[in-house]
Design a protein around this motif. Structure first.
Motif, mmCIF file in Angstrom:
data_model
loop_
_atom_site.group_PDB
_atom_site.id
_atom_site.type_symbol
_atom_site.label_atom_id
_atom_site.label_comp_id
_atom_site.label_asym_id
_atom_site.label_seq_id
_atom_site.Cartn_x
_atom_site.Cartn_y
_atom_site.Cartn_z
ATOM 1 N N GLY A 161 -6.761 74.261 45.021
ATOM 2 C CA GLY A 161 -7.520 74.530 46.228
ATOM 3 C C GLY A 161 -7.464 73.412 47.252
ATOM 4 N N PHE A 162 -6.805 72.317 46.922
ATOM 5 C CA PHE A 162 -6.698 71.181 47.834
ATOM 6 C C PHE A 162 -5.228 70.839 48.054
ATOM 7 N N ARG A 163 -4.977 70.188 49.165
ATOM 8 C CA ARG A 163 -3.628 69.689 49.411
ATOM 9 C C ARG A 163 -3.331 68.526 48.480
ATOM 10 N N THR A 164 -2.128 68.541 47.922
ATOM 11 C CA THR A 164 -1.695 67.430 47.069
ATOM 12 C C THR A 164 -1.398 66.211 47.936
ATOM 13 N N VAL A 165 -1.866 65.051 47.504
ATOM 14 C CA VAL A 165 -1.631 63.805 48.245
ATOM 15 C C VAL A 165 -0.728 62.907 47.409
ATOM 16 N N SER A 166 0.376 62.468 47.985
ATOM 17 C CA SER A 166 1.319 61.569 47.317
ATOM 18 C C SER A 166 1.360 60.245 48.085
ATOM 19 N N ILE A 167 0.933 59.181 47.439
ATOM 20 C CA ILE A 167 0.877 57.857 48.071
ATOM 21 C C ILE A 167 2.018 57.017 47.502
#
Length: 497
Positions: free
Chosen positions: A10-16
């Motif tokens: 349900g959320f955008r995946t965040v890649s740091i």
């Protein structure tokens, strides 16, 4: 560098990406997740934390780029000069002091509290406490950490802690080679004619310094087994202030009027050669386990150690490796020749919260400070009591200082427990340090003179001293963090024999 990915339905995946984690650094990575019904990834680059917000000590870390790009001489002691809070006993100009360890202090701690480590293994010379047992190829280093206060429980003293991290092989084959030279033609001189007439000098001038070597590493089996190795050498020639060659060209030297170029060329040479060999194998036998084996050899040869106004050339030491006939006997241990460092280690990740390191190491710290010439062993030393100047000969000493150690280091993370986050560190250390010192005085006699007239003598026997130190230590530490508060509690228990 590392990449951290945060994902939840349900959320955008965040890649740091590009998170740099240097030695002893805790990187706090925060991610803001946005609601989304579409599967997509937001990539964030260049967000590597610059500050360890949980760090309570004072330390400086030098990564590979810093080590290679700071314009300076090339040895770990030069990097200590760059560390805030450390005061050195000399200035290393272009490498003219790289042939001998520099002294240093920080925050009022004595030099005997300083500690040296290689890849986490304590290698401090226990017979010259606070000193390094060897010299190093500067290009063997991947990182270097210097702690000047607030060291964690694994360091047994409150002095300066130096940890050298060596390079390792990766899945990418790569290598480097270097050839560096510093000649006396490149050295400036700010001593004016007026200052020279008053007796001012310009220190030990560089005659010629060479630094050359290579390192290479890569995969033996990709993602499974890697190798890395290096060779480095330094050839350091500096002038011995006040001692001039006995040649026709150098007759009648007067430091107050003779041109600087002639002074430099007529000075006797203090020559130091350093050779360093390294090899490392890294093996991942199965998931979450990493094994490491490495071997280093360090060799130092010097022709005029301790030259000074009171110690002319014939009284200086030749420093060299121990004769294998002496060091190779069972009585003194199995290490011979150039100083070896052997290490075998196994690291196992039991879970994302529990990590254990087991490290065994052997260090052979053996060297000789010999007579300047072999024939001087039978020549009586001479001391002029009115000036304190020695002459004719001095002494020879052999030092055998092998050390064995075993370390078990465990780290356990307990986030959100008992009112905050906990990072537990606990472990065991065993170390066995042996020391043998052999000494011979020239001709068994120190002949004492007053204004050139013989008046007395000190008579010496050959000396042979043996000592041994076994250390067993257990330690535990908890780093408690809540919001902006960090508290470290630790305890060390030691037994010495």
């Amino acid at each position: 560098s590392y990449t951290v990915t945060v994902e939840l339905a349900g959320f955008r995946t965040v890649s740091i990406q590009d998170i740099r984690v240097t030695i002893g650094f805790r990187a706090q990575v925060n991610a803001a997740m946005e609601l989304s019904t579409v599967q997509e990834t937001v990539t964030v680059t260049g967000a590597s934390p610059l500050v360890d917000t949980r760090e309570v000590g004072t330390k400086a870390s030098f990564d590979l780029e810093t080590l290679q790009n700071i314009p300076s001489a090339r040895d770990p002691w030069v990097m200590l000069e760059k560390t805030p809070g450390i005061v050195m006993d000399r200035a290393n100009v272009g490498g003219n002091q790289s042939g001998q360890q520099s002294g240093y202090i920080s925050r009022g701690a004595s030099t005997g509290n300083n500690k040296w480590s290689i890849d986490g293994v304590d290698v401090t010379d226990m017979s010259a406490t606070g000193s390094s047992p060897s010299y190093y190829d500067f290009d063997m280093l991947e990182e270097m950490q210097v702690t000047t206060g607030g060291a964690d429980v694994t360091q047994q003293t409150g002095g300066v802690g130096i940890n050298l991290v060596t390079k390792s092989g990766t899945d990418r084959f790569k290598g480097n080679a270097r050839g560096l030279i510093t000649d006396q033609k490149f050295q400036g001189d700010n001593i004016t004619t007026t200052l020279k007439a008053q007796g001012a000098g310009s220190g030990a001038p560089i005659q010629n310094i060479k630094d050359y070597g290579f390192d290479v590493g890569g995969p033996i089996q990709k993602s499974k087994l890697w190798y890395w190795g290096s060779y480095g050498a330094q050839d350091i020639k500096v002038g011995v202030v006040g001692f001039y060659k006995k040649t026709a060209e150098c007759a009648g030297i007067d430091p107050k009027v003779t041109p600087t170029d002639q002074l430099r060329s007529c000075l006797e040479t203090d020559l130091t050669t350093l050779h360093n060999y390294n090899v490392k194998l890294t093996y991942v036998p199965f998931k979450n386990n990493r094994m490491n084996f490495q071997n280093s050899w360090g060799e130092k040869v010097r022709n005029a150690r301790d030259a000074s106004d009171l110690r002319p050339i014939e009284t200086t030491y030749r420093q060299r490796a121990v004769d294998p006939k002496v060091a190779g006997t069972g009585k003194f241990g199995w290490t011979t020749g150039p100083n070896p460092f052997w290490k075998a280690a196994d690291q196992h990740v039991f879970s994302d919260k529990f990590l254990v390191d087991v490290m065994w190491a052997h260090l052979g710290n053996n060297f000789v400070l010999d007579f300047h010439e072999d024939a001087l062993a039978n020549v009586q030393a001479k001391l002029e009591t009115t000036t304190g100047i020695w002459g004719r000969s001095y002494q020879s000493s052999t030092f055998l200082r092998p050390t064995d150690s075993l370390d078990v280091v465990s780290t356990y993370f307990a986030p959100g427990k008992l009112g905050g986050d906990h990072s537990f560190k606990f472990g065991y250390r065993w170390r066995s340090a042996h020391s043998v010192s052999l000494n011979h005085r020239g001709g068994f006699i120190d002949a004492r003179f007053t204004n050139g007239v013989a008046n007395s003598a000190d008579i010496w026997r050959d000396q042979n001293s043996v000592s041994h130190l076994n250390t067993n230590a257990v330690y535990a530490q908890d780093t408690f963090t809540k919001n902006k508060l960090t508290v470290i509690l630790g305890e060390i228990g030691r037994a010495h024999v």
